[in-house]
Design a protein around this motif. Structure first.
Motif: not given
Length: 375
Positions: A258, A274-275, A292, A300, A347, A349
């Motif tokens: 991150e 992302i999911t 998520c 997705n 999620c 990311i």
């Protein structure tokens, strides 16, 4: 409440004929009273239709009973969720509230990691180098610097991948050239070979922009590519009609990091996969902390990270531009929790984040400057 299908349709038609409400300015809060009876639920549904008719599945009045059943289930879910204590975000009714999640995911998601050619090996991709920065501000938002175009709407085509790619290129082009141009998602959908309305690959779409470029869309003057049509069409790109914007490359932000994503976002908006979940679909505002999606083949979705920040009670978040129109979420945006224990981020990311690279002002034609000025 006993109503025949005919009376349901007739009653709904009466509502839709006078539907004039502005969706973003209406807070469709669900209360216990709304859920007491079939009659009260029907009244809530009619109110919802008056706001969201133009963008809802309930435009098909022959299917109104099944739409109403899906709406009731979603309204109950929103009401129960918003009763929970300690939540950092809230849900609301929106343009998707008359659909099951399976129906929704089949139309409004569509992100693919990797490449059409197969899984990308480390040697085949370029990883983004950490930018040379000294002070890293605690918050950053590219929308405040005129670098991000207004929120757009992919409608019922799973073209989120094309919208995220176009948005990322729009932003890096503005950062490098000072020109905020609105580019054509329809061209990416039609011509890139990276996907269709069932989903697509951002990596391959960026590769297309490197080689060919993206035309301006119909929002400017003149419209160099036909407007967005909510479906894939035959490619109509004409390289003899500039301007169209190219990029010089693309790079992947190292996954599972991150901090690396934060530094990349400090340099430019970043396209990410992302999911998403049912809660994401019904997000209304606040800092989303999950749940998520659990099935990357179905859930997705591709969006654009345009910044990051922290709330007054010290919850860190990403600022995400979506492509579901301004009536969804926080005027088309969502804030998602940042710096969580899972190294892949909220999620997932950080798992597939791509930056378009533009090293210098570059249009695809020497004649482009005059055309851009006219835009």
């Amino acid at each position: 409440m006993k109503k025949t299908t005919l009376s349901l349709v007739v009653g709904l038609w009466a509502v839709l004929l006078v539907a004039t409400a502005a969706a973003q300015d209406v807070d469709l809060t669900v209360t216990d009273k709304d859920l007491e009876t079939e009659e009260s639920m029907w009244n809530l549904y009619k109110w919802w239709c008056s706001v969201y008719y133009a963008s809802s599945s309930s435009r098909d009045l022959a299917d109104v009973e099944s739409r109403f059943e899906a709406f009731k289930a979603n309204a109950r879910h929103v009401n129960e969720f918003n009763k929970k204590e300690g939540m950092t975000y809230r849900l609301g009714l929106n343009q998707f509230s008359d659909m099951t999640f399976e129906e929704f995911a089949g139309k409004f998601t569509g992100g693919r990691t990797g490449s059409i050619a197969g899984d990308l090996r480390d040697g085949a991709v370029t990883y983004c180098k950490p930018p040379a920065v000294g002070y890293v501000p605690p918050s950053w938002n590219w929308t405040k610097y005129g670098v991000v175009t207004p929120v757009k709407n992919q409608l019922t085509c799973g073209s989120c991948w094309a919208f995220s790619v176009a948005a990322a290129v729009e932003s890096i082009n503005m950062i490098r050239t000072g020109n905020l141009l609105t580019l054509s998602e329809q061209q990416i959908l039609d011509c890139s070979g990276a996907g269709d309305c069932n989903g697509g690959y951002p990596y391959d779409a960026f590769d297309y922009v490197i080689k060919t470029g993206i035309s301006l869309d119909n929002r400017g003057n003149p419209p160099y590519y036909p407007p967005y049509e909510n479906q894939k069409q035959k490619c109509r790109f004409d390289p003899r009609k500039p301007p169209f914007v190219k990029i010089d490359g693309e790079c992947l932000v190292p996954s599972g990091n991150e901090t690396a994503l934060k530094l990349a976002v400090l340099s430019q908006p970043v396209s990410v996969v992302i999911t998403i979940s049912d809660e994401f679909r019904s997000y209304r505002g606040g800092v989303f902390r999950g749940p998520c999606g659990s099935n990357p083949n179905v859930d997705n979705h591709v969006v654009l990270v345009v910044g990051y920040g922290v709330t007054t009670d010290n919850i860190k978040y990403w600022i995400i531009k979506n492509s579901w129109g301004k009536t969804w979420g926080e005027y088309g945006y969502i804030r998602m929790e940042r710096d969580i224990l899972n190294k892949n981020g909220i999620c997932g990311i950080t798992t597939w984040a791509i930056c378009p690279l533009k090293n210098k002002p570059r249009l695809a034609s020497a004649d482009a400057a005059a055309a851009v000025a006219a835009y």
